[in-house]
Design an enzyme around this catalytic site. Sequence first.
Site, PDB file in Angstrom:
ATOM      1  CD  GLU A  92      -3.011  -0.890   2.198  1.00 31.19           C
ATOM      2  OE1 GLU A  92      -3.040  -0.235   3.277  1.00 31.19           O
ATOM      3  OE2 GLU A  92      -3.978  -1.865   2.201  1.00 31.19           O
ATOM      4  CD  GLU A 125      -3.354  -6.455   3.748  1.00 29.05           C
ATOM      5  OE1 GLU A 125      -4.276  -5.700   4.176  1.00 29.05           O
ATOM      6  OE2 GLU A 125      -2.118  -6.168   3.485  1.00 29.05           O
TER       7      GLU A 125
END
Length: 342
Positions: free
Chosen positions: A122, A262
């Site tokens: 991220e 995720e």
Amino acid sequence: MSSTSTILVVLIAALLHYHIGITKAQLDIGVNYGMDGDDLPSPATVVQLFKNYSIGKMRLLEPNNDVLEALENGNIDVTIGIKNEDLPSIASSPQAAGVWFNEHVEPFIPLMNFQYITAGNEVVPGDLAKHVLPAMQNIQNVINSYNYTGLRVTTAVEIAALEGFDPPSKGAFAQNARADMVQIINFLSNTSSPLLVNVYPYFKFASDPDHVRLDYAQFTATSPIVQDGNLSYYNMLDAIVDAFYWAMEKEGVSSVDAVVSESGWPSAGDGLWATPQLAQTYNQNFLKKFIARQATPKRPDHYLEGFIYGMFNENKKPAGVDQNWGLFNSDGTPVYPVFTKV
Ligand SMILES: *[C@@H]1O[C@H](CO)[C@@H](O)[C@H](O)[C@H]1NC(C)=O
Ligand SMILES: *[C@@H]1O[C@H](CO)[C@@H](O)[C@H](O)[C@H]1NC(C)=O
Ligand SMILES: *[C@@H]1O[C@H](CO)[C@@H](O)[C@H](O)[C@H]1NC(C)=O
Ligand SMILES: *[C@@H]1O[C@H](CO)[C@@H](O)[C@H](O)[C@H]1NC(C)=O
């Protein structure tokens, strides 16, 4: 029965038993093993827990050689991440990339199956985004120098890299992410690697429960909630993954697959929507979808892999939902049942 045939039957039974014992089917599903807690079990116990519940894949957000040693010969596929703060040095130095690889991957290669190395988690968009491509290239060069095939280098991004995903065909890379994403997906296309995407319908739902439907967030809708051209969407996870496909296609890249690296639902921490019941529903439906190999409406024939976040509740994360994504308590008991013990 003659004594010879009795011996034969016993022998076959023993062989079958042995065979079943060593090839116990692992589920084609991954779980993120986050380690931000001070009460977590030892790596050996964690690996045993994965095996007891037939969880076939583990994602480590950062390298941890104690865990890798516990995984040796364990028949669990492993994804391992370069820490975000290590990206600048690995991006700027082929030598640093070699040191990282030789420390955390190379010694274990004969003993286990590595799936993916992720260059950061991220970080696009953001200050570190510019280091992702060169870090991936430097690690790829190390892999090439060893002639290792089958080990893919990639990075994990989240929905912040997109602007628009509703409907999915509006999906495009956000202006502040686009330049980096275009380079990244061209690298992934060149190396036949997938793009890892972290997809959390929970946050979209919990931030706007008056307008986002719970059944759309939880895979429980029985009729299409979003119609996008000729594609029908029953759940938000599919919509977000397809928005990434649309965004890549708009940059001329249509060969890169997505992996859901995720996803999950917190069981506590915000009072209203973070409950064990809702977390169980989400994760059970996620598991069902992925082990049934149901891909997304836009690419129904592609193989879509999924990883749940996460294995444990992590008490060193910020207070609130962040601490409560775990499937298991630190003593190894389930927070709520999702996987079946074998
Ligand atoms: C795994 O299962 C075995 C057999 O039931 C049990 O003895 C062991 O405690 C379990 N380990 C974990 C970590 O759950
Ligand atoms: C990799 O393959 C090339 C070409 O086949 C060969 O020359 C080289 O020695 C190999 N390198 C290693 C580390 O095995
Ligand atoms: C991908 O491959 C093309 C053709 O070989 C090359 O021109 C391009 O620089 C590569 N891009 C990346 C990001 O690796
Ligand atoms: C769905 O729409 C797309 C784009 O308009 C078109 O290319 C495709 O052929 C359509 N598929 C079906 C099954 O109608």
